[in-house]
Design a protein around this motif. Structure first.
Motif, short mmCIF file in Angstrom:
data_model
loop_
_atom_site.label_atom_id
_atom_site.label_comp_id
_atom_site.label_asym_id
_atom_site.label_seq_id
_atom_site.Cartn_x
_atom_site.Cartn_y
_atom_site.Cartn_z
N THR A 1 0.84 -1.20 0.00
CA THR A 1 0.00 0.00 0.00
C THR A 1 0.88 1.25 0.00
OG1 THR A 1 -0.29 -0.44 2.36
CG2 THR A 1 -2.16 -0.90 0.92
N GLY A 2 2.02 1.22 0.69
CA GLY A 2 2.92 2.38 0.67
C GLY A 2 3.39 2.66 -0.76
N ARG B 1 2.69 5.96 -2.95
CA ARG B 1 3.81 6.75 -3.51
C ARG B 1 3.69 6.88 -5.02
NH1 ARG B 1 6.27 4.52 1.05
NH2 ARG B 1 6.67 2.57 -0.03
N LEU C 1 1.33 10.78 4.38
CA LEU C 1 2.63 10.11 4.24
C LEU C 1 3.75 10.99 4.78
CD1 LEU C 1 0.89 8.46 1.94
CD2 LEU C 1 3.17 7.58 1.45
N GLU D 1 1.52 9.59 9.29
CA GLU D 1 0.20 9.21 9.82
C GLU D 1 -0.44 8.19 8.89
OE1 GLU D 1 -1.06 10.19 12.55
OE2 GLU D 1 -0.13 12.12 13.01
N VAL E 1 -3.15 6.89 6.44
CA VAL E 1 -4.17 7.42 5.54
C VAL E 1 -5.52 6.90 6.05
CG1 VAL E 1 -5.01 7.24 3.14
CG2 VAL E 1 -2.54 7.49 3.60
N THR F 1 -7.87 3.96 2.01
CA THR F 1 -6.95 2.82 1.90
C THR F 1 -7.70 1.55 1.50
OG1 THR F 1 -5.65 3.85 3.65
CG2 THR F 1 -5.18 1.55 3.15
N GLY G 1 2.13 -3.97 4.26
CA GLY G 1 1.68 -2.64 4.72
C GLY G 1 0.18 -2.52 4.86
N PHE G 2 -0.53 -3.58 4.60
CA PHE G 2 -1.98 -3.62 4.79
C PHE G 2 -2.35 -5.02 5.27
CE2 PHE G 2 -6.36 -4.41 3.72
CZ PHE G 2 -7.00 -3.22 4.00
N ARG H 1 -3.12 -2.26 8.49
CA ARG H 1 -2.28 -1.52 9.43
C ARG H 1 -3.01 -1.33 10.77
NH1 ARG H 1 1.98 0.13 6.18
NH2 ARG H 1 3.16 1.90 6.94
N GLN I 1 -9.01 -2.30 9.49
CA GLN I 1 -8.65 -2.71 8.12
C GLN I 1 -8.63 -4.23 8.01
OE1 GLN I 1 -4.93 -0.85 6.97
NE2 GLN I 1 -5.77 1.23 7.05
N ARG J 1 14.45 8.05 2.60
CA ARG J 1 13.23 8.36 1.84
C ARG J 1 12.67 9.69 2.37
NH1 ARG J 1 9.17 3.45 2.18
NH2 ARG J 1 8.05 4.81 3.61
P1 AMP Z 1 5.11 2.00 4.05
O1 AMP Z 1 5.71 2.10 2.69
O2 AMP Z 1 4.38 0.71 4.28
O3 AMP Z 1 6.10 2.32 5.15
O4 AMP Z 1 3.96 3.13 4.15
C1 AMP Z 1 4.29 4.50 4.00
C2 AMP Z 1 3.10 5.35 4.43
O5 AMP Z 1 1.96 5.07 3.62
C3 AMP Z 1 2.62 5.15 5.87
O6 AMP Z 1 3.39 5.88 6.79
C4 AMP Z 1 1.18 5.67 5.75
O7 AMP Z 1 1.15 7.08 5.69
C5 AMP Z 1 0.77 5.15 4.38
N1 AMP Z 1 0.17 3.80 4.46
C6 AMP Z 1 0.68 2.65 3.92
N2 AMP Z 1 -0.14 1.61 4.15
C7 AMP Z 1 -1.19 2.09 4.85
C8 AMP Z 1 -2.37 1.52 5.40
N3 AMP Z 1 -2.62 0.20 5.30
N4 AMP Z 1 -3.23 2.33 6.07
C9 AMP Z 1 -3.00 3.64 6.17
N5 AMP Z 1 -1.91 4.26 5.71
C10 AMP Z 1 -1.00 3.50 5.04
#
Ligand code: AMP
Length: 183
Positions: free
Chosen positions: A31-32, A36, A53, A57, A59, A64, A85-86, A88, A92, A129
């Motif tokens: 999901t990240g 992105r 991001l 925080e 999303v 999501t 990443g999901f 979280r 969810q 990053r």
């Molecule tokens: P990651 O790449 O998994 O570290 O995610 C980077 C950012 O994306 C997180 O800090 C959140 O802001 C957002 N994000 C990623 N996955 C989720 C999710 N399942 N729920 C909410 N925000 C998410």
């Protein structure tokens, strides 16, 4: 195989997810990465989520969940996936179970990457990053502890934990061994 990876930011989940996705023949859905990509393409969704991001925080769930629902409906994810990443948080996770149950499916396992917080903060500072500034990193760790770590109880019956300290190859071997032992 339908798999969820859980671990603190910086545990190496993304790297391992790529390797495991190739070995297991299922798509890696991060999901990240999806957020992105939206941000770099400046889509409406990207504009909506950027501030979350940047601040580390989560999303909002509705945004999501709908993005994940659309991704899981794509053909390559029908027979399995590796979610990175999901979910979280437990809300969810409930939505995910219902999405899968609607097609008669369920998760096979949740793979937990266990690693000390100080080690991951060091790694993230080295990665550089845009959301890898120290205060944002610390905040993401705190969000992990309060929002995401409860998933390990939620999924207690299907959690497989591996030690996420070591070489990339060593860790992917541990992960594959742990997953093979499930069958
Ligand atoms: P990651 O790449 O998994 O570290 O995610 C980077 C950012 O994306 C997180 O800090 C959140 O802001 C957002 N994000 C990623 N996955 C989720 C999710 N399942 N729920 C909410 N925000 C998410």
């Amino acid at each position: 195989m339908r798999l969820v990876l859980v671990g603190p930011p910086g545990a190496g989940k993304g790297t391992q997810a790529e390797i495991l996705s190739n070995k297991l023949g299922v798509p890696h859905i991060s999901t990240g990465d999806l957020f992105r990509a939206h941000i770099s393409q400046q889509t409406d969704l990207g504009k909506e989520v950027q501030e979350y991001l940047d601040a580390g925080e989560l999303v909002p769930d509705e945004v999501t969940n709908e993005m994940v629902r659309a991704r899981l409906a794509q053909g390559d994810a029908v027979n399995g996936f590796l979610l990175d990443g999901f979910p979280r948080n437990t809300a969810q996770a409930g939505v995910l179970s219902r999405m899968l149950a609607a097609d008669g499916h369920a998760l096979d396992a949740v793979l937990e990457f266990r690693i000390d917080e100080d080690v991951v903060v060091e790694r993230l500072l080295a990665r550089g990053r845009t959301d890898d500034k120290e205060d944002v990193i610390r905040h993401r760790q705190q969000v992990y502890r309060t929002e995401t770590a409860p998933l390990l109880d939620y999924y207690a019956d299907i959690v497989v934990t591996i030690d996420a300290v070591g070489d990339v190859e060593e860790i992917s071997e541990r992960a594959l061994r742990a997953l093979r032992a499930l069958k």
